[in-house]
Design a protein around this motif. Structure first.
Motif, PDB file in Angstrom:
ATOM      1  N   LEU A 134      46.071  34.158  19.826  1.00  0.00           N
ATOM      2  CA  LEU A 134      46.131  33.240  20.939  1.00  0.00           C
ATOM      3  C   LEU A 134      44.796  32.274  21.151  1.00  0.00           C
ATOM      4  O   LEU A 134      43.914  32.545  20.858  1.00  0.00           O
ATOM      5  CB  LEU A 134      46.060  34.263  22.111  1.00  0.00           C
ATOM      6  N   HIS A 135      45.408  31.023  21.320  1.00  0.00           N
ATOM      7  CA  HIS A 135      44.471  30.021  21.720  1.00  0.00           C
ATOM      8  C   HIS A 135      44.453  29.422  22.992  1.00  0.00           C
ATOM      9  O   HIS A 135      45.491  28.765  23.262  1.00  0.00           O
ATOM     10  CB  HIS A 135      44.570  28.781  20.559  1.00  0.00           C
ATOM     11  N   ALA A 139      39.659  31.476  30.908  1.00  0.00           N
ATOM     12  CA  ALA A 139      40.239  31.819  32.103  1.00  0.00           C
ATOM     13  C   ALA A 139      41.760  32.446  32.091  1.00  0.00           C
ATOM     14  O   ALA A 139      41.881  33.253  32.992  1.00  0.00           O
ATOM     15  CB  ALA A 139      40.227  30.908  33.183  1.00  0.00           C
ATOM     16  N   ASP A 140      42.443  32.286  31.178  1.00  0.00           N
ATOM     17  CA  ASP A 140      43.819  32.371  31.003  1.00  0.00           C
ATOM     18  C   ASP A 140      43.985  33.793  30.063  1.00  0.00           C
ATOM     19  O   ASP A 140      45.080  34.212  29.955  1.00  0.00           O
ATOM     20  CB  ASP A 140      44.773  31.372  30.845  1.00  0.00           C
ATOM     21  N   LEU A 141      43.077  34.104  29.457  1.00  0.00           N
ATOM     22  CA  LEU A 141      43.336  34.992  28.292  1.00  0.00           C
ATOM     23  C   LEU A 141      43.770  36.598  28.616  1.00  0.00           C
ATOM     24  O   LEU A 141      44.584  36.949  28.154  1.00  0.00           O
ATOM     25  CB  LEU A 141      42.198  35.053  27.420  1.00  0.00           C
ATOM     26  N   SER A 142      43.014  36.914  29.500  1.00  0.00           N
ATOM     27  CA  SER A 142      43.195  38.386  30.014  1.00  0.00           C
ATOM     28  C   SER A 142      44.765  38.779  30.198  1.00  0.00           C
ATOM     29  O   SER A 142      45.283  39.770  29.700  1.00  0.00           O
ATOM     30  CB  SER A 142      42.553  38.851  31.301  1.00  0.00           C
ATOM     31  N   ALA A 143      45.388  38.051  30.979  1.00  0.00           N
ATOM     32  CA  ALA A 143      47.036  38.272  31.125  1.00  0.00           C
ATOM     33  C   ALA A 143      47.377  38.239  30.199  1.00  0.00           C
ATOM     34  O   ALA A 143      48.643  38.977  29.710  1.00  0.00           O
ATOM     35  CB  ALA A 143      47.267  37.474  32.372  1.00  0.00           C
ATOM     36  N   GLY A 173      36.036  34.711  32.783  1.00  0.00           N
ATOM     37  CA  GLY A 173      37.228  34.852  31.641  1.00  0.00           C
ATOM     38  C   GLY A 173      36.879  35.501  30.533  1.00  0.00           C
ATOM     39  O   GLY A 173      37.312  36.259  29.477  1.00  0.00           O
ATOM     40  N   PHE A 174      35.678  35.053  29.966  1.00  0.00           N
ATOM     41  CA  PHE A 174      35.064  35.680  28.822  1.00  0.00           C
ATOM     42  C   PHE A 174      34.696  37.005  28.952  1.00  0.00           C
ATOM     43  O   PHE A 174      34.815  37.760  28.263  1.00  0.00           O
ATOM     44  CB  PHE A 174      33.738  34.666  28.414  1.00  0.00           C
ATOM     45  N   ALA A 175      33.838  37.447  30.425  1.00  0.00           N
ATOM     46  CA  ALA A 175      33.503  38.938  30.602  1.00  0.00           C
ATOM     47  C   ALA A 175      35.016  39.557  30.491  1.00  0.00           C
ATOM     48  O   ALA A 175      34.889  40.655  30.128  1.00  0.00           O
ATOM     49  CB  ALA A 175      33.082  38.902  31.911  1.00  0.00           C
TER      50      ALA A 175
END
Length: 276
Positions: A134-135, A139-143, A173-175
């Motif tokens: 995933l790239h 902010a959008d990664l967790s979902a 988002g990083f957290a």
């Protein structure tokens, strides 16, 4: 070739005259040839490399596959596919050295990976023990990670998870990405910190170091890998292969942990047998 296991897990090869995807953010004006890349692997004592399909070539993986066929012992591939790709098509790719599928979602609408069509595709990836790469901005990664992980497939996150340039390691988002470490099915690439940098990017070495240390504390060297991001598209003026490798020493000061990241962790994730 070096006798020590060491893997560069993120590089691209292409020729400038190749047909480009209609929807793209960038068009190269130079060649990045397999010969150049293999010379860099030799120069920096890397036994193996992983070629990632460039976004500007879309789903036409033919050039990447041709390179894999020429160097089956040394190179592995991560391709770009439509989720309609069949089990037979995936098996044929696996036979050519493909070990993962990339979703480069920068600048694109987010897909709903919870949809049955996506879940079925991810199940086919899982059956081959491939990963989904995933790239996307942090902010959008967790979902995306949560939906992908529901299928049971491995998930690999590009370029530190792309934290916000102004927030760095304090990006919420990083957290959230760090919290996914506990699930044990997520890996992160320590690569291309310059893609997360502000202006001027040279001032962000401390931010990259901070993010790397947080990732190391959360994931450990067992689920971090390193990639050169060669040929550093759109950042050739401030990046080089040697500098990318040297940065790993700054991000992970412990030599044993670096060797784990470059060696055993990468070899297991990218299906690289060693010794031959």
């Amino acid at each position: 070739m070096t006798a020590t296991l060491s893997v560069d897990t993120h590089a691209h090869v292409f020729l400038r005259q190749m047909p480009l995807a209609a929807a793209r953010r960038y068009a190269p004006d130079f060649d990045a040839t397999p010969g150049e890349y293999l010379d860099l692997l030799d120069m920096h004592a890397h036994s193996h490399g992983v070629l990632v399909q460039p976004s500007f070539l879309g789903c036409d993986n033919s050039y990447l596959l041709s390179v894999l066929r020429q160097h089956p012992r040394r190179l592995r591939g991560v391709v770009v596919l439509e989720p309609t790709a069949t089990e037979a098509e995936l098996a044929a790719l696996a036979a050519q050295g493909v070990v993962g599928v990339r979703l480069n979602l920068v600048g694109l609408p987010l897909p709903d990976l919870r949809q049955p069509s996506w879940q079925a595709f991810l199940a086919r990836i899982r059956a081959l023990d491939w990963h989904l790469e995933l790239h996307r901005r942090a902010a959008d990664l967790s979902a995306l990670i949560t939906a992908a992980a529901a299928s049971g497939c491995r998930v690999v996150i590009d370029h530190f998870g792309r934290p916000d340039a102004g927030l760095g390691g304090k990006d919420p988002g990083f957290a959230a990405l760090l919290r996914h470490a506990d699930a044990g099915r997520v890996w992160v690439k320590l690569s291309a910190a310059y893609r997360n940098a502000g202006d001027p990017p040279q001032a962000d070495a401390a931010a990259a170091r901070d993010c790397a240390r947080q990732l190391l504390a959360a994931f450990g060297p067992q689920r971090l890998v390193w990639g050169s991001d060669w040929p550093h598209t759109q950042h050739q003026h401030l990046a080089s292969y040697g500098a990318s490798l040297a940065a790993l020493g700054d991000w992970v000061p412990d030599a044993a942990q670096r060797q784990q990241i470059l060696g055993a962790t990468a070899a297991e994730l990218f299906r690289i047998p060693f010794p031959y």
